[in-house]
Design a protein around this motif. Sequence first.
Motif, PDB file in Angstrom:
ATOM      1  N   ARG A  17       3.930  -2.610   6.571  1.00 59.72           N
ATOM      2  CA  ARG A  17       2.356  -2.566   6.436  1.00 59.72           C
ATOM      3  C   ARG A  17       1.697  -1.723   7.362  1.00 59.72           C
ATOM      4  O   ARG A  17       0.457  -1.405   7.103  1.00 59.72           O
ATOM      5  CB  ARG A  17       1.899  -4.258   6.710  1.00 59.72           C
ATOM      6  CG  ARG A  17       2.361  -5.118   5.590  1.00 59.72           C
ATOM      7  CD  ARG A  17       1.499  -6.333   5.717  1.00 59.72           C
ATOM      8  NE  ARG A  17       1.204  -6.824   7.136  1.00 59.72           N
ATOM      9  CZ  ARG A  17       1.915  -7.565   7.736  1.00 59.72           C
ATOM     10  NH1 ARG A  17       2.911  -8.222   7.134  1.00 59.72           N
ATOM     11  NH2 ARG A  17       1.718  -8.098   8.834  1.00 59.72           N
ATOM     12  N   PRO A  75      -7.749   0.751  -0.542  1.00 60.56           N
ATOM     13  CA  PRO A  75      -7.174   1.364   0.560  1.00 60.56           C
ATOM     14  C   PRO A  75      -7.355   2.714   0.648  1.00 60.56           C
ATOM     15  O   PRO A  75      -7.348   3.684  -0.237  1.00 60.56           O
ATOM     16  CB  PRO A  75      -5.516   1.531   0.230  1.00 60.56           C
ATOM     17  CG  PRO A  75      -5.360   0.192  -0.898  1.00 60.56           C
ATOM     18  CD  PRO A  75      -6.731   0.264  -1.440  1.00 60.56           C
ATOM     19  N   TRP A  76      -7.821   3.240   1.932  1.00 63.61           N
ATOM     20  CA  TRP A  76      -8.477   4.666   1.834  1.00 63.61           C
ATOM     21  C   TRP A  76      -7.826   5.896   1.788  1.00 63.61           C
ATOM     22  O   TRP A  76      -7.925   6.850   1.189  1.00 63.61           O
ATOM     23  CB  TRP A  76      -9.460   4.846   3.249  1.00 63.61           C
ATOM     24  CG  TRP A  76      -8.536   4.884   4.482  1.00 63.61           C
ATOM     25  CD1 TRP A  76      -8.309   3.748   5.215  1.00 63.61           C
ATOM     26  CD2 TRP A  76      -7.800   5.858   4.840  1.00 63.61           C
ATOM     27  NE1 TRP A  76      -7.305   4.098   6.239  1.00 63.61           N
ATOM     28  CE2 TRP A  76      -7.062   5.551   6.227  1.00 63.61           C
ATOM     29  CE3 TRP A  76      -7.634   7.252   4.596  1.00 63.61           C
ATOM     30  CZ2 TRP A  76      -6.225   6.159   7.048  1.00 63.61           C
ATOM     31  CZ3 TRP A  76      -6.774   7.953   5.286  1.00 63.61           C
ATOM     32  CH2 TRP A  76      -6.347   7.515   6.469  1.00 63.61           C
ATOM     33  N   ARG A  77      -6.487   5.585   2.084  1.00 62.64           N
ATOM     34  CA  ARG A  77      -5.573   6.801   1.892  1.00 62.64           C
ATOM     35  C   ARG A  77      -4.941   6.993   0.575  1.00 62.64           C
ATOM     36  O   ARG A  77      -5.066   8.031  -0.241  1.00 62.64           O
ATOM     37  CB  ARG A  77      -4.199   6.854   2.541  1.00 62.64           C
ATOM     38  CG  ARG A  77      -3.529   8.052   2.745  1.00 62.64           C
ATOM     39  CD  ARG A  77      -2.727   8.221   4.100  1.00 62.64           C
ATOM     40  NE  ARG A  77      -1.559   7.343   4.392  1.00 62.64           N
ATOM     41  CZ  ARG A  77      -0.208   7.607   4.407  1.00 62.64           C
ATOM     42  NH1 ARG A  77      -0.104   8.895   4.574  1.00 62.64           N
ATOM     43  NH2 ARG A  77       0.529   6.652   4.783  1.00 62.64           N
ATOM     44  N   GLU A 136      -9.571   8.796   8.083  1.00 59.40           N
ATOM     45  CA  GLU A 136     -10.125   8.814   6.404  1.00 59.40           C
ATOM     46  C   GLU A 136     -10.789  10.140   6.228  1.00 59.40           C
ATOM     47  O   GLU A 136     -10.797  10.921   5.164  1.00 59.40           O
ATOM     48  CB  GLU A 136     -11.058   7.597   6.276  1.00 59.40           C
ATOM     49  CG  GLU A 136     -11.458   7.606   4.677  1.00 59.40           C
ATOM     50  CD  GLU A 136     -12.590   6.692   4.474  1.00 59.40           C
ATOM     51  OE1 GLU A 136     -12.605   6.506   3.312  1.00 59.40           O
ATOM     52  OE2 GLU A 136     -12.846   5.610   5.125  1.00 59.40           O
ATOM     53  N   ASP A 179       0.692  -1.440   0.075  1.00 59.90           N
ATOM     54  CA  ASP A 179       0.039  -0.051  -0.067  1.00 59.90           C
ATOM     55  C   ASP A 179       0.733   1.229   0.214  1.00 59.90           C
ATOM     56  O   ASP A 179       0.457   2.219  -0.384  1.00 59.90           O
ATOM     57  CB  ASP A 179      -0.932   0.093   1.282  1.00 59.90           C
ATOM     58  CG  ASP A 179      -1.987  -1.122   1.149  1.00 59.90           C
ATOM     59  OD1 ASP A 179      -2.253  -1.503   0.165  1.00 59.90           O
ATOM     60  OD2 ASP A 179      -2.910  -1.064   1.912  1.00 59.90           O
ATOM     61  N   GLU A 199      -0.137   1.365   8.601  1.00 59.31           N
ATOM     62  CA  GLU A 199      -0.908   2.581   7.887  1.00 59.31           C
ATOM     63  C   GLU A 199      -1.283   3.978   8.979  1.00 59.31           C
ATOM     64  O   GLU A 199      -1.375   3.281  10.114  1.00 59.31           O
ATOM     65  CB  GLU A 199      -2.294   2.195   7.140  1.00 59.31           C
ATOM     66  CG  GLU A 199      -2.789   3.246   6.311  1.00 59.31           C
ATOM     67  CD  GLU A 199      -1.887   4.122   5.443  1.00 59.31           C
ATOM     68  OE1 GLU A 199      -1.296   4.943   6.058  1.00 59.31           O
ATOM     69  OE2 GLU A 199      -1.884   3.749   4.430  1.00 59.31           O
TER      70      GLU A 199
END
Length: 665
Positions: free
Chosen positions: A651, A337-339, A375, A306, A653
């Motif tokens: 990984r 993936p929201w970002r 988010e 990501d 976030e």
Amino acid sequence: MTYSALLRAAALTALTGGALLPACTPRPGASAAAPTPAPTNQFALDSTLRRIATLQDERRTAALLPYLARPEAGYREAAAEALASVQDKAAIPRLLLLLQEEPAARVRQLTAYALGQTSDSTAETGLRQHLAEESDATARRYVLEALGHCTSRAGLAALTRLPPALATDTAALSGQAWGLYRAGLRGLTSEAAVARLVQLLAAAQPASARQAAANALARTRGLNLAPYVAALTAAARQDAHYAVRSAAAQALGKAATEASVPATLAALVRRDPDYRVRISALRAMTAAMYAPVKEAAWAALTDDNDQVALTAAEFFLAHAADEPGPVLLEKANRLAPWRVRATLLAAALRQTGAGQEAIRGAVQERYAASANAYEKGYLLKALGEDPAAFDFVREATFAPGQSVVVGTYGLEALVAQRHRPGFPAARQPDFALALRRGVLSGDVALMGIAAEAIRDPKLDLRRLLAKTDFLVAARQKLTLPRDLEAWQSLQQTIDYLQQRKPTPVPVAAAATHPIPWDVVTAIPAGQRAVVHTSKGDVVLHLLVNKAPGSVASFVQLTRQGFYDGKNFHRVVPNFVAQGGCPRGDGWGSSDYNLRSEFADLHYGAGAVGLASAGKDTESCQWFITHAPTPHLDGRYTIFAQVVQGMDVVSRLEIGDRIDKVELLF
């Protein structure tokens, strides 16, 4: 057990995922590391070492200097390393004398390190004279790197040319490369220095020299590396170590005019097995390369890692031109993936043309539907590209009961909107009122962000917010040292509006939070801690022998459960994952500050450092590096090293939870 033996026993062979240099240990050639840590730390065994560390913590140069003359080499080592943290130029004459007279090689190494930490050109001549006399290869490497910290522009030529006797000395080659790197970070370079760095990048050179050379070429500003594209391409494609490939890929961005560079970077993005190299290749891509690299960047949006996908989205945000906004919206809606998705939505909003209203509406709908504060914050950040969303973002920022995370992102988005070329002149008074509201909100993040915007000369807010009474009133409500960053921002703005010299930062004295030696002496030299995260466990080795005050603070906070339930609030791909903020937005602190502990350690992959707002302002926030980040060396305290779980770190976030931190016994 002697001090040197304790150091060797406490050293750790770091698991760095293939890093060239073990993180948090001296570079190759320094004291050998033993695999088994000592059960008792050095401070529990020796009150003199506690005294030296206390004097370091109190920044008492004059009291430390006599320890440089002690008959025990271990105390001379400790005093020299302590002076590297103090960074007092008044110690330079005594350190130079010690460098000439000291019989122990390790003491000379640390003396050179301490001289480099002063970054003062008055040390240059003494360091250069000593180089010709130094008999220890590792000490020569230290001297050369220290020269990079201290060299003048006139002295750079001598650093660029090694004496003939050192031409095949691998330690000297490494030291020269690191010296040129340190000089480059200070803005000191030349055509000859660049040419020498390219030579040191060759496959036949020592691994440490290649890493330093690649980083120097990547991070030194203002270089045109087009004449060296072949050497950079070879290193980016073929070097055995990801850290060299990564930095060489980044350096290729400074050779953007060469026709072969876009294809090379696109191939690295598609094929390099290490995610950090793929990130560097994406970051090296420029607007001028957009057409030939676009397809590789599109593909990277769905990379298995990501962080790579996010960097690809950031590429489109920075460089997409004349892309239809609805196309970017469609691609964003397919991303999980929201970002990554929010960043591509920001890129869509930045485009001109039809469909902007629909894109804005889609972002606002996602904001309303999301229950994730981070988010929501990133969606407000996306709306920061669209001045037409000013009212929506303002209302979200100051909504009653709003998460502080959302408020922080929201005010940053309002500032971003004001910077956009299309921001309406008629809304500038509304923007100024929003900043005033932020200053008076009592929220440290809103206060700090708003104050910074008010003093931004590009925003020209003097005519709308000329008086400082509201800033002074807000500053007086802050508590030091807890609210130092907000205090500093407000004070800088007051000074700016009143057109006076900057006020010194009120750094807390050591007496306000001395090293708790009862805690330190009870911590084993091999103490480990496990950070249980929502992505898995990360195990740290706490470096109590190197950073006793910082480790003691971390241990005390861990025992209090301070970190339990906190989040990783900052993740920068191929750089750091940062957590430990009690607010969750990076503006939180403990009620005390620590003093910086700059031991002879280096930021490799998995190094754990303390965040700060400047020297001696460390608190509760800490970060883990994804890869070697040598520009942080000697500027941020290293207090631990990841020994298990780097796959988890890669990984992590923003918003991932720190479920619990536990000490392992």
